[in-house]
Design an enzyme around this catalytic site. Sequence first.
Site, PDB file in Angstrom:
ATOM      1  N   ARG A 133       0.826  -1.222   0.000  1.00 46.48           N
ATOM      2  CA  ARG A 133       0.000   0.000   0.000  1.00 46.48           C
ATOM      3  C   ARG A 133       0.858   1.270   0.000  1.00 46.48           C
ATOM      4  O   ARG A 133       0.502   2.254  -0.634  1.00 46.48           O
ATOM      5  CB  ARG A 133      -0.961  -0.001   1.189  1.00 46.48           C
ATOM      6  CG  ARG A 133      -2.225  -0.781   0.880  1.00 46.48           C
ATOM      7  CD  ARG A 133      -3.176  -0.867   2.055  1.00 46.48           C
ATOM      8  NE  ARG A 133      -4.346  -1.642   1.680  1.00 46.48           N
ATOM      9  CZ  ARG A 133      -5.109  -2.318   2.533  1.00 46.48           C
ATOM     10  NH1 ARG A 133      -4.827  -2.320   3.819  1.00 46.48           N
ATOM     11  NH2 ARG A 133      -6.164  -2.986   2.103  1.00 46.48           N
ATOM     12  N   GLU A 179      -6.373  -1.898  -4.053  1.00 42.95           N
ATOM     13  CA  GLU A 179      -5.599  -2.240  -2.837  1.00 42.95           C
ATOM     14  C   GLU A 179      -6.165  -1.557  -1.583  1.00 42.95           C
ATOM     15  O   GLU A 179      -5.426  -1.175  -0.682  1.00 42.95           O
ATOM     16  CB  GLU A 179      -4.105  -1.943  -3.030  1.00 42.95           C
ATOM     17  CG  GLU A 179      -3.473  -2.948  -3.976  1.00 42.95           C
ATOM     18  CD  GLU A 179      -1.999  -2.759  -4.189  1.00 42.95           C
ATOM     19  OE1 GLU A 179      -1.276  -2.585  -3.202  1.00 42.95           O
ATOM     20  OE2 GLU A 179      -1.570  -2.810  -5.353  1.00 42.95           O
TER      21      GLU A 179
HETATM   22  N1  COS Z   1      -1.514  -7.724   9.133  1.00 43.50           N
HETATM   23  C1  COS Z   1      -1.639  -8.893   9.841  1.00 43.50           C
HETATM   24  N2  COS Z   1      -2.821  -9.292  10.386  1.00 43.50           N
HETATM   25  C2  COS Z   1      -3.878  -8.484  10.212  1.00 43.50           C
HETATM   26  C3  COS Z   1      -3.814  -7.263   9.499  1.00 43.50           C
HETATM   27  C4  COS Z   1      -2.555  -6.893   8.961  1.00 43.50           C
HETATM   28  N3  COS Z   1      -2.431  -5.752   8.293  1.00 43.50           N
HETATM   29  N4  COS Z   1      -5.017  -6.664   9.503  1.00 43.50           N
HETATM   30  C5  COS Z   1      -5.824  -7.469  10.196  1.00 43.50           C
HETATM   31  N5  COS Z   1      -5.137  -8.554  10.636  1.00 43.50           N
HETATM   32  C6  COS Z   1      -5.661  -9.650  11.462  1.00 43.50           C
HETATM   33  C7  COS Z   1      -6.274  -9.074  12.741  1.00 43.50           C
HETATM   34  O1  COS Z   1      -5.304  -8.959  13.742  1.00 43.50           O
HETATM   35  C8  COS Z   1      -7.306 -10.134  13.076  1.00 43.50           C
HETATM   36  O2  COS Z   1      -6.640 -11.225  13.657  1.00 43.50           O
HETATM   37  P1  COS Z   1      -7.334 -12.214  14.758  1.00 43.50           P
HETATM   38  O3  COS Z   1      -8.345 -13.003  14.019  1.00 43.50           O
HETATM   39  O4  COS Z   1      -6.209 -13.051  15.256  1.00 43.50           O
HETATM   40  O5  COS Z   1      -7.934 -11.313  15.785  1.00 43.50           O
HETATM   41  C9  COS Z   1      -7.806 -10.571  11.708  1.00 43.50           C
HETATM   42  O6  COS Z   1      -6.748 -10.275  10.788  1.00 43.50           O
HETATM   43  C10 COS Z   1      -9.076  -9.876  11.277  1.00 43.50           C
HETATM   44  O7  COS Z   1      -8.865  -8.493  11.293  1.00 43.50           O
HETATM   45  P2  COS Z   1     -10.072  -7.433  11.244  1.00 43.50           P
HETATM   46  O8  COS Z   1     -11.039  -7.782  12.326  1.00 43.50           O
HETATM   47  O9  COS Z   1      -9.480  -6.072  11.250  1.00 43.50           O
HETATM   48  O10 COS Z   1     -10.746  -7.778   9.836  1.00 43.50           O
HETATM   49  P3  COS Z   1     -12.014  -7.176   9.105  1.00 43.50           P
HETATM   50  O11 COS Z   1     -12.776  -8.300   8.507  1.00 43.50           O
HETATM   51  O12 COS Z   1     -12.712  -6.196  10.000  1.00 43.50           O
HETATM   52  O13 COS Z   1     -11.410  -6.433   7.825  1.00 43.50           O
HETATM   53  C11 COS Z   1     -10.389  -4.695   6.525  1.00 43.50           C
HETATM   54  C12 COS Z   1     -10.450  -5.528   7.835  1.00 43.50           C
HETATM   55  C13 COS Z   1     -11.679  -4.030   6.130  1.00 43.50           C
HETATM   56  C14 COS Z   1      -9.371  -3.643   6.865  1.00 43.50           C
HETATM   57  C15 COS Z   1      -9.871  -5.599   5.381  1.00 43.50           C
HETATM   58  O14 COS Z   1     -10.860  -6.491   4.977  1.00 43.50           O
HETATM   59  C16 COS Z   1      -9.362  -4.815   4.190  1.00 43.50           C
HETATM   60  O15 COS Z   1      -8.219  -4.328   4.165  1.00 43.50           O
HETATM   61  N6  COS Z   1     -10.182  -4.690   3.127  1.00 43.50           N
HETATM   62  C17 COS Z   1      -9.758  -4.082   1.880  1.00 43.50           C
HETATM   63  C18 COS Z   1      -9.246  -5.143   0.996  1.00 43.50           C
HETATM   64  C19 COS Z   1      -8.642  -4.635  -0.249  1.00 43.50           C
HETATM   65  O16 COS Z   1      -7.629  -3.969  -0.209  1.00 43.50           O
HETATM   66  N7  COS Z   1      -9.270  -4.982  -1.383  1.00 43.50           N
HETATM   67  C20 COS Z   1      -8.750  -4.623  -2.655  1.00 43.50           C
HETATM   68  C21 COS Z   1      -8.365  -5.871  -3.378  1.00 43.50           C
HETATM   69  S1  COS Z   1      -6.678  -6.082  -3.587  1.00 43.50           S
HETATM   70  S2  COS Z   1      -6.330  -5.080  -5.213  1.00 43.50           S
END
Ligand code: COS
Length: 385
Positions: free
Chosen positions: A246, A367
């Site tokens: 990112r 992303e």
């Molecule tokens: N690195 C490592 N672990 C991570 C993390 C990171 N950056 N972000 C979250 N986690 C872990 C959390 O710690 C949590 O772990 P536990 O299950 O052990 O508690 C788990 O992953 C879930 O995290 P969270 O509750 O924050 O997940 P959500 O489902 O609420 O989603 C978002 C988080 C919305 C931030 C995520 O789905 C996201 O980034 N979405 C956008 C995706 C994207 O970029 N799409 C474009 C496609 S790629 S071109």
Amino acid sequence: MDRTFLDWPFFEKRHHALVDQLTEWCAAVPLAVIDKDESASCRRLVSRLGDDGWLRHVVPAAWGGARSGIDVRAVCLIRETLAYHASLADFAFAMQGLGSGPISLFGSNALREKYLPRVAAGNAVCAFALSELEAGSNVSAIATVAERRGDRYEINGSKTWISNAGVADFYVVFARSEAQPGHRGLSAFVVDAGTPGMTVTENIQVTSPHPLGSLSFENCAVADSQLIGGPGDGFKIAMATLDVFRSTVGAAALGFARRAMDEACTHAGRREVFERKLADFQMTRERIAEMATEIDASALLVYRSAWTKDTGAERVTREAAMAKYYATEAAQRVIDSAVQLLGARGVVRGEIVESLYRDIRPLRIYEGTTEIQKLIIAKEVLEDK
Ligand code: COS
């Protein structure tokens, strides 16, 4: 291009040399030429970037890369410089990093040996297949399934908005393999192009032309040795890979913004209006001042994030989200100002600022959208309180 930022304490001497060499290379190689289509151009660019050593920066040294780990500052500087010269060259470079990132960061040594040297040499094009029609921002909603059958997995489902679909030699595919709901059930697999059951179902045309499409999986069998990390690690692999890449999206936005700034300043210094240079009007100066400040603020956030990762931080979730959010939004404003300063010329097809205006738009979405970055930042801030 303004190079003064290289004197900031985020950089080492080798970063200066990297930018010097790449700037020379960009001037010598016809990066902006489009072949019969974007897919052909993308393959040519990957091959040239590999031949000339630039792709070594997205792979660790043990598998043909430049340094022991991925130096995020180097990747950002390369993206910024390529984006300044040609958006498709930046795209070709960036996808080699994002598409192979999960293997570099979490793959078995056998997977690394199988794929990464080809990525670094530009002999294999990569893709990152995460998004689905109903799972873009919400990764936990992925519905593609990978069912375990003996020593292999059978993948069924579909993916869309996949960069390099139809061009890639392999795809990192995220699918639901475990019984646990939400993010806990996801796994990541490497699927080679041509694997029976995986087909490209659509090519998608977008504002900034590059290879993009949809994939379908019907009983697509992959050996369990193609699993990255362990079963159920998929969500964290996706997130950790995005944490690295990112900041580099912010860097690409910065490259676009710097180019728009240079085009606008050149124009304002030459263009006569009401018997004065456009650059002599206070309203022009106000715009230029705002553009320059937003560019420096973006650079500070991008290179703060890259430096934090390079100097040992395990996670840079907050820094990377800030860098991507701010730099892409700011670049959109900077480019819009450049278009305005160029007047009618600014919207003419073929003008650099006109293509930058189209090139920047997807960066605020892919992303992780700006809105998702803001949610990530707020969550991190609140958790710290
Ligand atoms: N690195 C490592 N672990 C991570 C993390 C990171 N950056 N972000 C979250 N986690 C872990 C959390 O710690 C949590 O772990 P536990 O299950 O052990 O508690 C788990 O992953 C879930 O995290 P969270 O509750 O924050 O997940 P959500 O489902 O609420 O989603 C978002 C988080 C919305 C931030 C995520 O789905 C996201 O980034 N979405 C956008 C995706 C994207 O970029 N799409 C474009 C496609 S790629 S071109």
